[in-house]
Design a protein around this motif. Structure first.
Motif, short mmCIF file in Angstrom:
data_model
loop_
_atom_site.label_atom_id
_atom_site.label_comp_id
_atom_site.label_asym_id
_atom_site.label_seq_id
_atom_site.Cartn_x
_atom_site.Cartn_y
_atom_site.Cartn_z
N ASP A 295 -16.00 -6.58 -4.26
CA ASP A 295 -15.18 -7.54 -5.00
C ASP A 295 -13.75 -7.64 -4.48
OD1 ASP A 295 -17.31 -8.12 -6.62
OD2 ASP A 295 -16.71 -6.73 -8.22
N ASP A 296 -13.37 -6.70 -3.63
CA ASP A 296 -11.99 -6.69 -3.12
C ASP A 296 -11.92 -7.54 -1.84
OD1 ASP A 296 -9.38 -6.16 -2.49
OD2 ASP A 296 -9.52 -4.00 -2.77
N HIS A 297 -11.99 -8.86 -1.99
CA HIS A 297 -12.07 -9.75 -0.84
C HIS A 297 -10.80 -9.71 0.01
CE1 HIS A 297 -15.74 -11.31 -2.57
NE2 HIS A 297 -15.09 -11.58 -3.72
N ALA A 298 -9.63 -9.55 -0.63
CA ALA A 298 -8.38 -9.53 0.12
C ALA A 298 -8.31 -8.33 1.06
CB ALA A 298 -7.20 -9.52 -0.85
N CYS A 299 -8.72 -7.16 0.58
CA CYS A 299 -8.67 -5.96 1.43
C CYS A 299 -9.78 -5.99 2.48
CB CYS A 299 -8.77 -4.70 0.58
SG CYS A 299 -7.24 -4.35 -0.34
N LEU A 300 -10.93 -6.57 2.15
CA LEU A 300 -11.97 -6.74 3.16
C LEU A 300 -11.47 -7.58 4.32
CD1 LEU A 300 -15.24 -7.31 1.08
CD2 LEU A 300 -14.86 -5.52 2.78
N GLU A 301 -10.82 -8.68 3.98
CA GLU A 301 -10.27 -9.55 5.03
C GLU A 301 -9.18 -8.84 5.82
OE1 GLU A 301 -7.82 -13.78 5.40
OE2 GLU A 301 -8.69 -13.16 3.48
N MET A 302 -8.34 -8.08 5.13
CA MET A 302 -7.26 -7.36 5.81
C MET A 302 -7.82 -6.30 6.75
SD MET A 302 -4.02 -7.11 6.23
CE MET A 302 -3.37 -8.04 4.82
N ARG B 96 -9.62 -2.50 -5.13
CA ARG B 96 -8.61 -3.34 -5.75
C ARG B 96 -7.20 -2.90 -5.36
NH1 ARG B 96 -10.88 -6.21 -11.02
NH2 ARG B 96 -13.09 -6.14 -10.50
N GLU B 97 -6.99 -2.71 -4.09
CA GLU B 97 -5.69 -2.30 -3.56
C GLU B 97 -4.83 -3.53 -3.27
OE1 GLU B 97 -3.01 -0.44 -3.38
OE2 GLU B 97 -4.38 1.20 -2.84
N ASP B 98 -3.52 -3.35 -3.32
CA ASP B 98 -2.61 -4.41 -2.88
C ASP B 98 -2.79 -4.59 -1.37
OD1 ASP B 98 -0.46 -6.16 -2.50
OD2 ASP B 98 0.91 -4.49 -2.17
N ALA C 141 -8.37 -9.30 -9.59
CA ALA C 141 -7.61 -9.15 -8.36
C ALA C 141 -6.42 -10.09 -8.31
CB ALA C 141 -8.53 -9.38 -7.16
N SER C 142 -6.58 -11.33 -8.78
CA SER C 142 -5.48 -12.28 -8.73
C SER C 142 -4.31 -11.82 -9.58
CB SER C 142 -5.95 -13.66 -9.19
OG SER C 142 -6.47 -13.58 -10.52
N ARG C 143 -4.62 -11.30 -10.79
CA ARG C 143 -3.56 -10.79 -11.66
C ARG C 143 -2.93 -9.54 -11.09
NH1 ARG C 143 -5.85 -9.67 -17.29
NH2 ARG C 143 -3.78 -8.75 -17.48
N ALA C 144 -3.74 -8.69 -10.47
CA ALA C 144 -3.21 -7.45 -9.90
C ALA C 144 -2.21 -7.77 -8.80
CB ALA C 144 -4.34 -6.59 -9.34
N ARG C 145 -2.52 -8.77 -7.97
CA ARG C 145 -1.61 -9.11 -6.87
C ARG C 145 -0.31 -9.70 -7.41
NH1 ARG C 145 -6.43 -10.51 -4.31
NH2 ARG C 145 -6.27 -12.70 -4.93
N ARG C 146 -0.39 -10.46 -8.52
CA ARG C 146 0.84 -10.99 -9.09
C ARG C 146 1.68 -9.89 -9.70
NH1 ARG C 146 -2.56 -15.20 -11.10
NH2 ARG C 146 -2.56 -14.27 -13.17
N ARG C 147 1.01 -8.85 -10.25
CA ARG C 147 1.73 -7.79 -10.93
C ARG C 147 2.38 -6.83 -9.94
NH1 ARG C 147 -1.68 -4.04 -14.82
NH2 ARG C 147 -2.30 -3.19 -12.81
#
Length: 410
Positions: free
Chosen positions: A71-78, A43-45, A374-380
């Motif tokens: 569950d960390d789809h954004a970092c997997l894609e990155m 769950r990293e930025d 994850a969506s809330r974490a990225r907004r925060r």
């Protein structure tokens, strides 16, 4: 008198560490071995993760392995955008992720790196140099806050606990903790320590935090040395809120007591005399601080306020002097001085909470029940500088040096 005895002990210990620390010199040997980076990602930025990836690859490491939670789809894609190896896991267990990562690499040296850590140019060369000595099993880096802009991030920079690393390296070449944001080990050491690392327990409870102190302990128990390399400079995001800052410090306090008391009771630390004496005096001085507070309160209750007032004034002035130097170095407003004096007192007493609750095992970010979607974490998370350039809070300002865009200027 207890306050006078405590003051004398603290002054003598700090003076000894400062004097010994002046003998420290970073290793400058031209020694380079294949170096792999292993990073557990949870769950990293993703923007900060990209910046970290770019800094590792720009150091020309042999390989990078990222163990990313499913569950960390954004970092997997990155991660898949870069020439790195990506492993996935459905467990929020950092120790297991680290083990999977180092078992997947073949390089002689392995850097265990948090997913938000940005390396300066030349870190790979710097961390390899101490391994020219075959007795060295682990190397710690110099760590700073990344782009701080809040009081709590500057507090993390001030109280990060690296002040004595030079002394422990110069005198005994043995440190109790290679801080986990970036620590480098021989792969053979990690392979031998794998089972004991993952299956550690304390007073009947499996340990999930304190992975850096555990690996350092196992390295020392195997007969290797652990050293500090000041020229290997890395930066990471420090806690930005009071809750996160105090939560991290409480976790560190629990690790402190668990590791130090275990080392003293089992006796393995006495193989390294300077480290053993430093560990023992740390335990005594922290416990003595609480006894001193109790003693001063008793004096006040019994109508004898002069000694407590004098001790309190001495403590505040001493801490204010150190806080003032830090505030001037970082161009901070004056209110930071009073705030840091207060935080220092809070942290002293937070150690007692850590001692009383040291069996508890909790992460700030890896607890499923408290995990932020994850969506809330990225907004925060605020926008980070996504450039590949090096930017660090401290950047050795007291030495007049700053790193920007991969170059150093004085």
């Amino acid at each position: 008198m207890p306050p006078a005895a405590l003051a004398a002990l603290g002054w003598a210990v700090n003076a000894a560490h400062r004097r010994v620390g002046r003998r420290y010199r970073p290793v400058t040997a031209a020694y380079r071995r294949p170096l792999a980076v292993v990073s557990p990602v949870y769950r990293e930025d993703p923007l900060l993760f990209r910046r970290a990836l770019e800094s590792w690859l720009s150091n020309e490491v042999t390989e990078v392995v990222c163990v990313v939670h499913v569950d960390d789809h954004a970092c997997l894609e990155m991660a898949r955008r870069f020439p790195v190896r990506v492993l996935t896991t459905d467990r929020a267990d950092k120790r297991e992720a680290l083990r999977r990562g180092w078992q997947a690499v073949s390089a002689d040296l392995v850097a265990l790196v948090d997913s938000d850590v940005v390396w300066a140019p030349g870190v790979a060369d710097a961390v390899c140099a101490p391994f020219a000595d075959p007795r060295v099993g682990g190397v710690a880096t110099a760590q700073y806050a990344l782009d701080p802009d809040s009081f709590w991030e500057y507090a993390g920079e001030r109280f990060k606990g690296q002040g004595r690393l030079s002394a422990f390296t110069a005198a005994g070449r043995a440190m109790m903790c290679l801080i986990g944001r970036t620590a480098v080990y021989r792969r053979t050491v990690l392979a031998e320590a794998a089972d004991a690392f993952v299956n550690e327990s304390f007073l009947g409870r499996r340990c999930v935090v304190g992975d850096d102190t555990r690996l350092t302990e196992l390295t020392l128990r195997a007969g290797y040395r652990t050293v500090y390399q000041r020229t290997a400079m890395v930066c990471s995001r420090y806690p930005g809120t009071g809750r996160e800052f105090l939560g991290q410090r409480l976790r560190n306090a629990r690790n402190f007591w668990r590791v130090r008391l275990t080392a003293l009771v089992t006796g393995w630390v006495w193989r390294y005399p300077y480290l053993a004496v430093g560990t023992l005096t740390d335990v005594i001085s922290r416990g003595g601080f609480w006894l001193c507070e109790i003693y001063l309160v008793v004096l006040v209750v019994h109508g004898q306020p002069l000694v407590p007032a004098a001790v309190a004034a001495w403590y505040v002035l001493r801490q204010a002097g150190a806080a003032r130097k830090f505030a001037r170095r970082h161009a901070l407003p004056r209110w930071h001085i009073a705030a840091q004096v207060t935080i220092n007192l809070v942290l002293k007493n937070l150690d007692l909470v850590g001692l009383l609750t040291m069996r508890r095992q909790t992460w700030l970010t890896r607890r499923r029940a408290d995990a932020v979607p994850a969506s809330r974490a990225r907004r925060r998370v605020r926008q980070v500088n996504t450039g590949a350039g090096w930017a660090c809070s401290s950047t050795r300002r007291r030495r007049g040096r700053r790193f920007r865009d991969g170059s150093a200027r004085s």
